[in-house]
Scaffold this motif. Structure first.
Motif, short mmCIF file in Angstrom:
data_model
loop_
_atom_site.label_atom_id
_atom_site.label_comp_id
_atom_site.label_asym_id
_atom_site.label_seq_id
_atom_site.Cartn_x
_atom_site.Cartn_y
_atom_site.Cartn_z
N TYR A 1 37.26 12.51 -0.18
CA TYR A 1 36.58 13.60 0.52
C TYR A 1 37.26 14.94 -0.19
O TYR A 1 36.85 15.96 0.35
CB TYR A 1 36.53 13.76 1.96
CG TYR A 1 35.52 12.77 2.68
CD1 TYR A 1 34.17 13.48 3.01
CD2 TYR A 1 35.76 11.47 2.86
CE1 TYR A 1 33.28 12.49 3.56
CE2 TYR A 1 34.99 10.63 3.32
CZ TYR A 1 33.53 11.16 3.74
OH TYR A 1 32.94 10.28 4.26
N VAL A 2 38.20 14.80 -1.00
CA VAL A 2 38.67 15.88 -1.48
C VAL A 2 37.63 16.92 -2.50
O VAL A 2 37.61 18.12 -2.40
CB VAL A 2 40.05 15.57 -2.23
CG1 VAL A 2 40.52 16.82 -3.07
CG2 VAL A 2 40.92 15.08 -1.48
N GLY A 3 36.85 16.11 -3.20
CA GLY A 3 35.79 16.78 -4.02
C GLY A 3 35.05 17.47 -3.25
O GLY A 3 34.92 18.78 -3.55
N PRO A 4 34.26 17.13 -2.03
CA PRO A 4 33.50 17.77 -1.22
C PRO A 4 33.87 19.01 -0.74
O PRO A 4 33.59 20.07 -0.52
CB PRO A 4 32.74 16.96 -0.20
CG PRO A 4 32.69 15.47 -1.08
CD PRO A 4 34.13 15.50 -1.84
N TYR A 5 35.51 18.84 -0.37
CA TYR A 5 35.91 19.72 0.19
C TYR A 5 36.40 21.08 -0.59
O TYR A 5 36.41 22.33 -0.18
CB TYR A 5 37.53 19.21 0.69
CG TYR A 5 38.39 20.31 1.40
CD1 TYR A 5 38.04 20.71 2.71
CD2 TYR A 5 39.61 20.71 0.73
CE1 TYR A 5 39.07 21.68 3.08
CE2 TYR A 5 40.31 21.84 1.15
CZ TYR A 5 40.02 22.13 2.47
OH TYR A 5 40.91 23.20 2.97
N LEU A 6 36.69 20.55 -2.03
CA LEU A 6 36.76 21.81 -2.95
C LEU A 6 35.51 22.33 -3.81
O LEU A 6 35.97 23.30 -4.25
CB LEU A 6 37.73 21.06 -3.96
CG LEU A 6 39.08 20.85 -3.70
CD1 LEU A 6 40.08 20.16 -4.79
CD2 LEU A 6 39.98 21.70 -3.00
#
Length: 604
Positions: free
Chosen positions: A201-206
């Motif tokens: 979920y780091v990708g959707p967060y950034l």
């Protein structure tokens, strides 16, 4: 002369593999771009008389690495040699390859370093041999000692013994034994699974920050862009490594538990008492080994879903709340509706599968009966009637298959359409609540909805696997608690302490513990070493029961049974041969002659 021919043939059949043309073109273009960028940086530093910054240092490192790739693209060769050997080389091969035998002796997984375990590079030698030629059975490496059936069986026995001593009971709980057996490996797998779920979920967060950076790049420093790109790369790298590790670990733990349980079931079958054998057939024991153990193995695979589901849903709601505010609660409601609606569909699908298997069994049974009795059906002119029966059974199976396929199509539609449904409901709720939808927020929300697709459809499967695994564990536990042959039923005496090979003194035996009168009473039997003894009697007089007494399978009421040396039991296989007396007699003589010939061969 032969060696020269051999070398010539091998060289003619060996072909060096080259890198693809597109990859070489990309490496060359990358070098030219890096060279141009380094030239511009050098001109900028010389013209403005500034010091070398870290961006220019990174450009120099990229230039050096791209130069190495340029050398590889010019050289073109990968270093891998493909051997296309024909049959003419087969007679010239003497013995097996030493490297293959060495790989067979040593397990590469057991000697792998930390880097090899992370990258799975310990499999490279096996891939190399498999690329050259199809692998034979003796070329596949042995498993590690910790994954062998013997080691796992002993480890599970120790777990059962530990539970028995800790709880102070004669019948240990198999649930606790499985927990102790798998807790260390399961904890490591859970750590990798949670790490993989969190970093995914780091990708959707950034994404929102990345879109904001692109829109305001004139006012942002270049370092923040590099940090965002590095964050995407690092998160994806950690997610991939953790995901591969927990998948491999889950499969490994499942196979370990499978080997341990199958060993326990097999060893239990060897020492079952006579009364327990009457209630447990061979087919039922085989179902324990195949079906029930497989369901427990499937539960081990879905075990990590228990830890991943709350992490995935919590992070998704956090990211949505950060981007959409109260619109996250709308997304949570839509997600709950989809998850709740998928549970009954899964149950109906399981019921359809059961109906399909029952209809398939009925059709196969009827087809086998028709083929086996085709002569009778033709003589009685019943072929049309049984044809209609088979068509009716096929139609029944077809109807259940058609229902299952329609339900599968509906499930697939929900699976692929759930992100769209959740996004439409969420964005509609945001519009009604007046929440502004920017490009970054929309892209981040869409990526989060896509990540929610897996936990939505893993929950029903998890519930079904838990239910099936619980039933299977209870079935195996009930089987492992069956009565066993008593250890003191037969006494083993060393050969130098007695002259009798089998000795029964005042034996009283019975099959069922509920019977009052013994089946065999006052048995006195002494067989010296080397004697051949024939036990004669009518049907049901107790000949086989006497042999069971010697084996220790009957319950002993009184007396002693002593055995000196080893023992073996070969049961009879009754069979009926049609024909007259002359034919049977000639066949018996023929079989006797064949046995004599085989014995003469063994002697010579």
């Amino acid at each position: 002369m032969v060696d020269n021919i051999d070398c010539t043939v091998q060289n003619s059949n060996r072909k060096r593999i080259k890198f693809p043309f597109i990859l070489r073109f990309w490496w060359t273009s990358s070098f030219l771009l890096s060279l141009a960028r380094a030239t511009i940086d050098a001109h900028f530093i010389i013209t403005n008389h500034v010091q070398l910054r870290w961006q220019e240092s990174v450009d120099v490192i990229i230039l050096l690495s791209s130069f190495c790739l340029l050398v590889l693209s010019i050289r073109g060769k990968t270093g891998v040699i493909f051997s296309n050997s024909d049959e003419i080389t087969e007679p010239l091969l003497n013995g097996k390859n030493e490297k293959l035998s060495e790989v067979k002796r040593d397990s590469p997984y057991g000697k792998a370093t930390l880097i090899q375990l992370v990258t799975f590079s310990w499999l490279n030698p096996l891939f190399e041999f498999g690329f050259k030629k199809p692998l034979d059975q003796d070329e596949v490496p042995d498993v590690d000692i910790r994954d062998s059936a013997g080691f796992l069986s002993q480890d599970f026995d120790q777990c059962l013994k530990y539970v028995k001593e800790r709880d102070g009971t004669e019948i240990p709980s198999i649930y606790k034994a499985i927990y102790i057996f798998a807790r260390k490996k399961a904890a490591i797998n859970a750590l990798f699974a949670i790490t993989s779920a969190g970093t995914s979920y780091v990708g959707p967060y950034l994404i929102n920050y990345f879109v904001t950076f692109l829109n305001e790049k004139k006012f942002r420093s270049l370092e923040s862009g590099y940090l965002l790109a590095l964050g995407f790369l690092g998160a994806k790298l950690v997610e991939t490594i953790a995901q591969r590790q927990w998948i491999f670990g889950a499969r490994q733990l499942g196979l370990r538990l499978r080997a341990a349980l199958i060993s326990q079931i097999y060893k239990k079958g060897l020492i079952l008492s006579s009364q327990s054998r009457q209630s447990r057939t061979s087919g039922e024991i085989m179902n324990y080994m195949s079906v029930d153990v497989q369901r427990i193995t499937d539960f081990i695979w879905y075990l990590n879903t228990i830890w991943m589901l709350p992490v995935q849903i919590s992070l998704a709601i956090f990211i949505l709340h950060m981007n959409l505010g109260n619109g996250a609660f709308v997304a949570l409601a839509a997600t709950s509706i989809v998850m709740a609606g998928n549970i009954p569909l899964t149950r109906v699908q399981k019921a359809y599968q059961t109906k399909i298997m029952d209809a398939k069994d009925d059709r196969m049974k009827a087809t086998s009966e028709v083929l086996r009795n085709m002569k009778t059906l033709k003589l009685q002119a019943w072929d049309s009637h049984y044809l209609q029966k088979l068509v009716s059974l096929r139609k029944t199976e077809h109807n259940w298959l058609w229902k299952a396929l329609r339900l599968s199509a509906l499930t697939a539609f929900i699976f692929w359409g759930s992100p769209t449904f959740i996004s439409v409901v969420t964005f509609g709720g945001c519009v009604l609540m007046g929440i502004p939808l920017t490009a970054g927020r929309v892209l981040s929300a869409l990526a989060t909805f896509r990540m929610l697709q897996d936990p939505i459809f893993n929950l029903p499967d998890l519930l079904n696997v838990i239910a099936q695994g619980k039933v299977s564990v209870e079935r195996i536990s009930s089987y492992l608690q069956e009565d066993e042959i008593k250890c003191d039923a037969v006494e083993f005496v060393p050969k130098d302490q007695t002259e009798f090979h089998v000795e029964i003194d005042g034996g009283k035996f019975r099959w069922d513990a509920e019977l009052r009168n013994p089946i065999l009473d006052d048995i006195e039997l002494k067989v010296k070493k080397g004697m051949k003894v024939a036990i004669c009697g009518t049907v049901g007089s107790g000949k086989s029961s006497l042999l069971s007494c010697i084996l220790g399978e009957m319950q002993k009421l009184s007396g002693t049974v002593k055995i000196s040396g080893s023992k073996a039991y070969v049961p009879q296989s009754p069979w009926i041969l049609t024909g007259n007396i002359r034919r049977i007699f000639s066949l018996a003589i023929h079989m006797k002659v064949i046995n004599m010939i085989e014995q003469l061969k063994l002697v010579h």
